[in-house]
Scaffold this active site. Structure first.
Site, PDB file in Angstrom:
ATOM      1  N   LYS A  47       0.965  -1.168   0.051  1.00  0.00           N
ATOM      2  CA  LYS A  47       0.005  -0.052  -0.170  1.00  0.00           C
ATOM      3  C   LYS A  47       0.755   1.157   0.052  1.00  0.00           C
ATOM      4  O   LYS A  47       2.075   1.160   0.544  1.00  0.00           O
ATOM      5  CB  LYS A  47      -0.919   0.027   1.289  1.00  0.00           C
ATOM      6  CG  LYS A  47      -1.982  -0.819   1.149  1.00  0.00           C
ATOM      7  CD  LYS A  47      -2.713  -0.949   2.690  1.00  0.00           C
ATOM      8  CE  LYS A  47      -3.978  -1.816   2.748  1.00  0.00           C
ATOM      9  NZ  LYS A  47      -5.067  -1.662   1.608  1.00  0.00           N
ATOM     10  N   ARG A  86     -10.542 -11.431   2.066  1.00  0.00           N
ATOM     11  CA  ARG A  86     -11.110 -12.451   1.407  1.00  0.00           C
ATOM     12  C   ARG A  86     -10.571 -13.912   1.511  1.00  0.00           C
ATOM     13  O   ARG A  86     -11.167 -15.077   1.687  1.00  0.00           O
ATOM     14  CB  ARG A  86     -11.533 -12.189  -0.074  1.00  0.00           C
ATOM     15  CG  ARG A  86     -10.193 -11.872  -0.982  1.00  0.00           C
ATOM     16  CD  ARG A  86     -10.809 -11.272  -2.222  1.00  0.00           C
ATOM     17  NE  ARG A  86     -10.841  -9.707  -2.151  1.00  0.00           N
ATOM     18  CZ  ARG A  86     -11.210  -8.854  -2.975  1.00  0.00           C
ATOM     19  NH1 ARG A  86     -11.582  -9.133  -4.287  1.00  0.00           N
ATOM     20  NH2 ARG A  86     -11.034  -7.495  -2.602  1.00  0.00           N
TER      21      ARG A  86
HETATM   22  N1  BES Z   1      -8.027  -3.643   4.393  1.00  0.00           N
HETATM   23  C1  BES Z   1      -8.413  -3.348   2.956  1.00  0.00           C
HETATM   24  C2  BES Z   1      -9.543  -2.706   2.781  1.00  0.00           C
HETATM   25  C3  BES Z   1      -9.572  -1.240   3.345  1.00  0.00           C
HETATM   26  C4  BES Z   1      -9.406   0.096   2.825  1.00  0.00           C
HETATM   27  C5  BES Z   1      -9.878  -1.124   4.885  1.00  0.00           C
HETATM   28  C6  BES Z   1      -9.701   1.270   3.326  1.00  0.00           C
HETATM   29  C7  BES Z   1     -10.238  -0.062   5.413  1.00  0.00           C
HETATM   30  C8  BES Z   1     -10.024   1.148   4.485  1.00  0.00           C
HETATM   31  C9  BES Z   1      -8.215  -4.311   2.322  1.00  0.00           C
HETATM   32  O1  BES Z   1      -7.328  -5.647   2.326  1.00  0.00           O
HETATM   33  C10 BES Z   1      -7.840  -4.182   0.845  1.00  0.00           C
HETATM   34  O2  BES Z   1      -6.613  -3.859   0.821  1.00  0.00           O
HETATM   35  N2  BES Z   1      -8.632  -4.096  -0.343  1.00  0.00           N
HETATM   36  C11 BES Z   1      -8.096  -3.733  -1.606  1.00  0.00           C
HETATM   37  C12 BES Z   1      -8.604  -4.680  -2.626  1.00  0.00           C
HETATM   38  C13 BES Z   1      -8.049  -4.624  -3.771  1.00  0.00           C
HETATM   39  C14 BES Z   1      -6.534  -4.920  -3.910  1.00  0.00           C
HETATM   40  C15 BES Z   1      -8.839  -5.420  -4.847  1.00  0.00           C
HETATM   41  C16 BES Z   1      -8.714  -2.438  -1.930  1.00  0.00           C
HETATM   42  O3  BES Z   1      -9.888  -2.039  -1.340  1.00  0.00           O
HETATM   43  O4  BES Z   1      -8.006  -1.328  -2.488  1.00  0.00           O
HETATM   44 ZN    ZN Z   2      -5.403  -5.521   1.848  1.00  0.00          ZN
END
Ligand code: BES
Ligand code: ZN
Ligand code: ZN
Length: 480
Positions: free
Chosen positions: A262, A336
């Site tokens: 990230k 997931r």
């Molecule tokens: N933990 C994150 C989602 C999240 C985003 C939680 C903002 C709280 C605030 C999750 O694991 C994630 O990173 N999801 C990705 C999925 C993508 C790579 C398909 C996302 O939502 O960007």
């Molecule tokens: Zn994630």
């Protein structure tokens, strides 16, 4: 903070502050001349969450009379009251007030209102200061909160729910270096022991034996060992139906994204990526005390998502507990991956109805912002039931679609499916991915990425974890 029932008439209550709710344009019903004057001078209008304080109110034993805005009388309900008492408590706490009594008008003395008032006070009072070294931090603590009239039963329910939601918030507020999968497991075990619940924790070796390849793929990049927390509540009297509720919560104690790392900005917030898991534990804490008639099992898969040298790579293919293979196109879609093994395991444990809750996608934040959680289901009547529970508990949720057409996005050339569906409809394709692993079991998925954390404090709630889901899950089990 002690929660008490007060039976004295309002004039005789010996408190630092007596709180009454004043409504918009409702000057005529405001208690006493001094309160009326606050309206006429424009100092108080009754707008929701507004607070005005009168010192030494005449004819009252209490030191202060506090007018708390309830908004429009016609729109006032238990959800508004919960926030009103939270805001009153937070305002008075700053002023060093130690004893607070709430006096509600007759139409608002039902059990529903009494419980909500207590919940609001407990939620408003909560602040995570476990890492502040200021020795004076305990000085400004409210010692007790009392409600005039009302029943002990409603008071107890409010206390149990408020404390359990705060238990959840306390877990989710902890930073990633403290709240590891191991500590979360220990906290869960201690809570279960305290509440008389059964607790079992699967360690890494056991999960490998079982074949939880999807979860283990996520945790292999971290030195922190993963765990699967299982807590069981069984009603004392064997229920007549076979129904068995499973609550599954995402427990990623820190989400760096893994190799699909990230951006630095805002990454510190990924400590709350176990908020779903924490809410399930909070719900179990309350369920143990309220003793619903349906068996409930909580399952919290917990891992840390790190880009260590053993981390999984984009393109890796893992075999999940269900036997299905998944191509990991993005290691940041880790929630997931751990949830599918937990959902499969929940079915093996005999759960007939499944609710999972997870800070799953940024996409749900784009769709619904920080106000409502997204709700997905393969069973409409079941979701109706949960949305009704959420509504009566003042937790906002909104149904999202799950059309077959969305499934196209998850087709993999090399495995049974891949773990992302692209930017378009990201929260929906994430839910579709989970649905593939619940078979025919009635299932609801809640995406709480936007609602589990407050970036700024509200008048009624501190910055940090909100505890979304706890009250809804308890209500769902309780009213089964
Ligand atoms: N933990 C994150 C989602 C999240 C985003 C939680 C903002 C709280 C605030 C999750 O694991 C994630 O990173 N999801 C990705 C999925 C993508 C790579 C398909 C996302 O939502 O960007
Ligand atoms: Zn994630
Ligand atoms: Zn995550």
């Amino acid at each position: 903070m002690d929660i008490k029932l007060e039976t004295k008439p309002i004039a005789e209550v010996d408190a630092d502050a007596v709180v009454v709710v004043g409504f918009e344009g409702d000057e005529a019903n405001a208690g006493g001349d001094a309160a009326k004057e606050l309206y006429s001078t424009g100092e108080f209008s009754g707008k929701a969450l507004e607070i005005a304080i009168l010192h030494r109110p005449s004819g009252m034993k209490a030191k202060r009379l506090v007018l708390a805005g309830g908004g429009k009388r016609e729109k006032f309900d238990s959800a508004v009251l919960r926030r009103v008492t939270g805001a009153a408590l937070r305002t008075l706490k700053c002023k060093g007030v130690r004893g607070i009594a709430l006096a509600l008008d007759e139409p608002f003395r039902s059990d529903e209102f009494t419980a909500a008032a207590v919940e609001g006070a407990l939620l408003g009072n909560f602040e995570t200061n476990t890492h502040k070294t200021d020795p004076k931090k305990d000085e400004k603590q409210v010692a007790w909160f009392a409600v005039l009239g009302g029943t002990q039963r409603a008071l107890d329910r409010g206390r149990i729910l408020g404390e359990s939601q705060n238990f959840c918030r306390g877990l989710a507020d902890e930073p990633g270096n403290v709240m590891t999968p191991t500590l979360l497991s220990e906290k869960a075990r201690a809570m279960a022991a305290e509440q008389g619940l059964e607790c079992e924790i699967l360690d890494e070796a056991r999960m490998r034996e079982l074949g939880m390849g999807a979860l283990l793929g996520v945790s292999q990049g971290s030195d922190e060992p993963p765990a699967m927390i299982i807590i069981r509540y069984r009603p004392a009297v064997a229920p007549s139906s076979k129904d068995h509720l499973g609550l599954v919560g995402k427990g990623v104690t820190f989400d760096t994204g893994g190799i699909s790392i990230k951006p630095a900005e805002g990454m510190e917030k990924m400590r709350y990526d176990m908020a779903g898991g924490a809410s399930v534990l909070g719900a179990m804490r309350a369920i143990a005390q309220l003793k619903p008639s349906i068996p409930v099992t909580a399952i919290v898969p917990t891992v840390e998502n790190m880009p260590g040298s053993r981390a999984q790579r984009p393109g890796d293919i893992v075999k999940s507990l269900s036997g299905k293979t998944v191509e990991v196109l993005n290691t940041d879609a880790e929630g997931r991956m751990i949830l599918i093994d937990a959902l499969t395991y929940a079915q093996r444990l005999g759960c007939t109805h499944l609710v999972d809750t997870a800070t799953l996608t940024g996409s749900i934040v784009v769709a619904l912002g920080g106000i409502r959680a997204g709700a997905f289901t393969n069973n409409e009547p079941f979701l109706k039931k949960l949305l009704a529970a959420a509504d009566s508990e003042g937790e906002k949720m909104w149904q999202m679609p799950l059309d077959e057409e969305y499934k196209e996005a998850l087709k993999s050339d090399f495995a049974d499916l891949h773990n992302i569906g692209g930017r378009a409809g990201g929260s929906i394709t994430a839910a579709i991915f989970l649905r593939d692993f619940v078979n025919e079991t009635p299932w609801i998925h809640l995406d709480v990425a936007g609602t589990a954390w407050l970036d700024e404090a509200k008048p009624y709630l501190a910055k940090g974890a909100t505890g979304i889901g706890v009250r809804t899950f308890v209500h769902l089990a309780d009213k089964w």
